[in-house]
Design a protein around this motif. Structure first.
Motif, PDB file in Angstrom:
ATOM      1  N   VAL A 262       0.856  -1.179   0.000  1.00  0.00           N
ATOM      2  CA  VAL A 262       0.000   0.000   0.000  1.00  0.00           C
ATOM      3  C   VAL A 262       0.893   1.231   0.000  1.00  0.00           C
ATOM      4  O   VAL A 262       1.653   1.460   0.943  1.00  0.00           O
ATOM      5  CB  VAL A 262      -0.923   0.016   1.230  1.00  0.00           C
TER       6      VAL A 262
ATOM      7  N   SER B 248      -4.219   6.571  -2.110  1.00  0.00           N
ATOM      8  CA  SER B 248      -3.529   5.308  -2.300  1.00  0.00           C
ATOM      9  C   SER B 248      -3.912   4.726  -3.648  1.00  0.00           C
ATOM     10  O   SER B 248      -4.987   5.002  -4.164  1.00  0.00           O
ATOM     11  CB  SER B 248      -3.906   4.327  -1.195  1.00  0.00           C
TER      12      SER B 248
ATOM     13  N   ASN C 247      -3.975   1.430  -4.013  1.00  0.00           N
ATOM     14  CA  ASN C 247      -4.343   0.051  -3.694  1.00  0.00           C
ATOM     15  C   ASN C 247      -5.724   0.011  -3.038  1.00  0.00           C
ATOM     16  O   ASN C 247      -5.975   0.719  -2.067  1.00  0.00           O
ATOM     17  CB  ASN C 247      -3.290  -0.542  -2.750  1.00  0.00           C
TER      18      ASN C 247
ATOM     19  N   VAL D 166      -6.925  -2.075  -1.199  1.00  0.00           N
ATOM     20  CA  VAL D 166      -6.859  -2.559   0.183  1.00  0.00           C
ATOM     21  C   VAL D 166      -7.109  -1.409   1.144  1.00  0.00           C
ATOM     22  O   VAL D 166      -7.646  -1.583   2.233  1.00  0.00           O
ATOM     23  CB  VAL D 166      -5.485  -3.223   0.455  1.00  0.00           C
ATOM     24  N   PHE D 167      -6.715  -0.226   0.733  1.00  0.00           N
ATOM     25  CA  PHE D 167      -6.909   1.015   1.509  1.00  0.00           C
ATOM     26  C   PHE D 167      -8.336   1.116   2.020  1.00  0.00           C
ATOM     27  O   PHE D 167      -8.577   1.539   3.150  1.00  0.00           O
ATOM     28  CB  PHE D 167      -6.569   2.183   0.586  1.00  0.00           C
TER      29      PHE D 167
ATOM     30  N   LYS E 198     -10.289   6.133  -3.150  1.00  0.00           N
ATOM     31  CA  LYS E 198      -9.188   5.617  -2.322  1.00  0.00           C
ATOM     32  C   LYS E 198      -8.470   6.776  -1.641  1.00  0.00           C
ATOM     33  O   LYS E 198      -7.238   6.902  -1.697  1.00  0.00           O
ATOM     34  CB  LYS E 198      -8.226   4.771  -3.152  1.00  0.00           C
TER      35      LYS E 198
ATOM     36  N   GLU F  82      -2.974   3.002   8.004  1.00  0.00           N
ATOM     37  CA  GLU F  82      -4.036   2.275   8.681  1.00  0.00           C
ATOM     38  C   GLU F  82      -3.819   2.510  10.177  1.00  0.00           C
ATOM     39  O   GLU F  82      -2.733   2.884  10.615  1.00  0.00           O
ATOM     40  CB  GLU F  82      -4.052   0.786   8.297  1.00  0.00           C
TER      41      GLU F  82
ATOM     42  N   TRP G 250       1.434  -0.114   7.522  1.00  0.00           N
ATOM     43  CA  TRP G 250       1.860   0.081   6.142  1.00  0.00           C
ATOM     44  C   TRP G 250       3.131   0.927   6.075  1.00  0.00           C
ATOM     45  O   TRP G 250       3.459   1.638   7.022  1.00  0.00           O
ATOM     46  CB  TRP G 250       0.755   0.760   5.337  1.00  0.00           C
TER      47      TRP G 250
END
Length: 115
Positions: free
Chosen positions: A2, A24, A26, A28-29, A77, A98, A103
């Motif tokens: 990330v 970001s 990604n 996943v963020f 994001k 996070e 990260w």
């Protein structure tokens, strides 16, 4: 991986406002509770604000309550920190991550509050 990019810092007078952004690449963020962390000169990093995945639940360290607002746009994001009524004690480099800081850290964005 990330990657995080913070922006929006600057130099303002006491009482001024800034809006910080965190982006970001990604997705996943979008699945994590996110936070803004700041590090003042000579001090350790401290978590100052956090926001849940859906954006409905936020929390702030006591010194920021009533002055700052945190939000996120998962479609972009991105996460934001609206900073109002800034004080000299808010001077710091601001980072996003996070909530537990697991990260890789970005470069952060510098905020300077000075008359």
């Amino acid at each position: 991986q990330v990657q995080l990019v913070e922006s929006g810092g600057g130099s303002v007078q006491p009482g001024g406002s800034l809006r910080l952004s965190c982006t970001s690449s990604n997705f996943v963020f979008n699945n994590y509770i996110l936070g803004w962390v700041r590090q003042a000169p000579g001090k350790e990093r401290e978590l100052v604000a956090s926001i849940n995945v859906g954006g409905e639940i936020t929390s702030f360290t006591d010194s920021l309550k009533g002055r700052f607002a945190i939000s996120r746009d998962n479609g972009k994001k991105s996460m934001y920190l609206q900073m109002n009524n800034l004080k000299p004690d808010d001077t710091a480099r601001y980072y996003c991550n996070e909530r537990f800081g697991s990260w890789d850290w970005g470069q952060g964005t510098q905020v300077i509050v000075s008359a």
